[in-house]
Design a protein around this motif. Structure first.
Motif, PDB file in Angstrom:
ATOM      1  N   VAL A 123      43.840  37.080  35.860  1.00 12.22           N
ATOM      2  CA  VAL A 123      43.478  37.099  37.288  1.00 12.22           C
ATOM      3  C   VAL A 123      43.245  38.501  37.857  1.00 12.22           C
ATOM      4  O   VAL A 123      43.122  38.664  39.073  1.00 12.22           O
ATOM      5  N   GLY A 124      43.202  39.513  36.989  1.00 10.06           N
ATOM      6  CA  GLY A 124      42.876  40.853  37.471  1.00 10.06           C
ATOM      7  C   GLY A 124      44.014  41.603  38.121  1.00 10.06           C
ATOM      8  O   GLY A 124      43.806  42.661  38.699  1.00 10.06           O
ATOM      9  N   SER A 179      41.785  36.399  46.169  1.00  8.94           N
ATOM     10  CA  SER A 179      41.956  37.377  45.085  1.00  8.94           C
ATOM     11  C   SER A 179      43.330  38.040  45.090  1.00  8.94           C
ATOM     12  O   SER A 179      43.733  38.637  44.096  1.00  8.94           O
ATOM     13  N   SER A 185      40.923  34.314  40.151  1.00  6.83           N
ATOM     14  CA  SER A 185      40.360  35.475  39.476  1.00  6.83           C
ATOM     15  C   SER A 185      39.067  35.929  40.139  1.00  6.83           C
ATOM     16  O   SER A 185      38.117  35.142  40.259  1.00  6.83           O
ATOM     17  N   ARG A 192      43.210  29.509  38.923  1.00  5.70           N
ATOM     18  CA  ARG A 192      43.925  29.216  37.684  1.00  5.70           C
ATOM     19  C   ARG A 192      45.092  28.287  38.043  1.00  5.70           C
ATOM     20  O   ARG A 192      46.220  28.746  38.218  1.00  5.70           O
ATOM     21  N   VAL A 265      38.890  44.745  35.070  1.00  5.82           N
ATOM     22  CA  VAL A 265      40.094  44.236  34.417  1.00  5.82           C
ATOM     23  C   VAL A 265      40.805  45.428  33.798  1.00  5.82           C
ATOM     24  O   VAL A 265      40.216  46.189  33.047  1.00  5.82           O
TER      25      VAL A 265
END
Length: 482
Positions: A123-124, A179, A185, A192, A265
């Motif tokens: 998910v960064g 976010s 993500s 997710r 990422v």
């Protein structure tokens, strides 16, 4: 000429601005503090009954403030999570902020998915105490009955938009807010749900993520409500930042964010990959030590305020006669040195003067933020100018050193309600897109923030030498920190 409103529901107050649709000029404004202790919070600082936000909103909008307004945008504090039951009633007060109780839950979640890198890829971002995903884990562990009853999750701005629309069946959010949850993500643009289940123990209903120029709906009175967004994204939109711009926020801790066309990422977890309010991305790097470094130094030197510290620092020269302060007073996140302490290096007889220590504090703070900027630059983020935010940005010692240490033009905007202005700009965009007068891909061009512009000029080489002095002490003291 139409008028739109933007409201910003921050942790302590609600601000509303009413703006001209075409130019963005602020025509009128309202303000109301949140109730000191919100009903039903049980006195816990990180629990708030969301009804308190509505009470404050009603008060801020009093006196006919919203008369003639055609559309409203909502910005609200990030990280607040509102757990609702299947009927849409709150299961417990909203969980806001971040505190010690959720730090264990964050570490727990990081391990459960297989480490920091696994989260960054998913998910960064890596779970932190304040994030909604972490609060869900805490809820499941500490209040299992409430966790079990939770059927719907909303963030503060989603919940306010939903209330303004009369609690419709359709619940929406935007990319920016989503976010920051830890279960959406920015790279894939998708939730997710497995991570919600990992944290909470079961699946729930999540708001539909709609586009930046989309309307969440229209009230029975015909008032258009835009999608809304988180405070950080709204402030960036209100400032009018775009590609090539970075924003450095000087709070007790610091943050650096920039607009970028793609999600970054970062396996180390130093970069949090947020989305912005326009369809672009907003990578963020935070430092734990910014203005707290200045406050600590002022106390050490027996000075009453930061203005006095700044005056004293201006009596020294760039490089503070070789004195270097590594400002890691609370440990540090960037670089990742959670258990370290600050370091004062370069003590010589001639450098042992109060003004040199004052100067070293300002340079140490700004070099720490320059390190955070470099984390983004190293990943291909272009930085042509830096917006400097926070009351400390007005200090002469900050303004004298920042352009040459950052190596770029520095813009110091005048204080304004940028999050509320960003929410109003979003409302104007949604209104224009719904009427066919604006392209859904291009936000309205509003006048930019009134600002002071500072150039590095001839000081650039001096600033870079000071920066090099800082970097060599950092690398000697903490080899391999970056």
């Amino acid at each position: 000429m139409g008028i739109v409103a933007g409201l910003d529901s921050s942790p302590d107050f609600t601000r509303i601005v009413v703006c001209d649709t075409d130019s963005g000029a602020v025509l009128r404004q309202g303000y109301a503090p949140h109730p000191v202790e919100s009903p039903d919070s049980g006195g816990r600082p990180s629990d708030v009954d969301p009804q308190a936000w509505l009470l404050s909103l009603g008060e801020a909008a009093g006196g006919g403030l919203l008369e003639g307004v055609q559309a409203i945008g909502v910005s609200a504090q990030q990280n607040a999570v509102v757990p609702l039951d299947a009927q849409g009633n709150t299961v417990r007060p909203a969980m806001v902020g971040g505190d010690k109780r959720t730090q264990v839950a964050a570490a727990d979640l990081i391990d459960a998915l297989g480490g920091r890198e696994a989260w960054a890829q998913a998910v960064g971002c890596v779970p932190q105490a304040a994030q909604p995903v972490t609060k869900l884990r805490w809820l499941a562990r500490t209040e299992p009955e409430n966790a079990q009853r939770t059927a719907i999750l909303m963030q503060a701005h989603d919940w306010l938009v939903w209330q303004l629309l009369g609690r419709p069946v359709r619940r929406t959010t935007d990319r920016g807010g989503a976010s920051g949850t830890g279960y959406w993500s920015a790279a894939t643009g998708a939730y997710r749900p497995d991570l919600v289940e990992l944290a909470l123990g079961h699946q729930v209903m999540l708001p539909e993520v709609i586009g930046p120029a989309d309307a969440a709906g229209t009230t029975p009175e015909g008032l258009l409500i835009s999608v809304g967004t988180g405070e950080t994204m709204a402030a960036a939109f209100g400032l009018g930042i775009g590609l090539g711009d970075a924003v450095v926020s000087l709070g007790a801790s610091g943050s650096v964010m920039a607009v970028h066309p793609e999600a970054l990422v970062d396996g180390s977890g130093m970069i949090t990959a947020l989305a912005d309010a326009t369809g672009m991305h907003l990578p963020v790097v935070t430092t734990l030590n910014a203005v707290r470094t200045l406050r600590g130094t002022a106390e050490l030197l027996g000075l009453p305020d930061l203005e006095s510290l700044s005056d004293l620092a201006m009596k020294s020269t760039p490089g503070a006669h070789g004195l270097v302060l590594l400002p890691y007073l609370e440990g540090e996140r960037t670089p990742n040195l959670p258990h370290t302490a600050g370091t004062l290096a370069g003590l010589r007889r001639e450098s042992m003067k109060a003004e040199h220590l004052a100067r070293a504090a300002f340079e140490g703070m700004l070099c720490g933020l320059a390190d955070a900027l470099d984390v983004l630059r190293a990943r291909g983020v272009e930085v042509r100018r830096v917006f400097l935010l926070g009351p400390a940005a007005e200090l002469p010692a900050v303004q004298a050193a920042a352009p040459s240490l950052f190596g770029t033009q520095v813009v110091v905007p005048q204080p304004a309600d940028y999050a509320a202005i960003g929410a109003a700009r979003q409302a104007a965009w949604a209104l224009g897109a719904s009427q066919g007068t604006l392209d859904a891909r291009t936000p309205p061009a509003w006048q930019g923030a009134v600002a002071q512009v500072l150039e590095p000029g001839e000081e650039l080489a001096v600033g870079q030498a000071v920066r090099q002095q800082f970097v060599s002490v950092r690398d000697q003291t903490h080899p391999g920190a970056f």
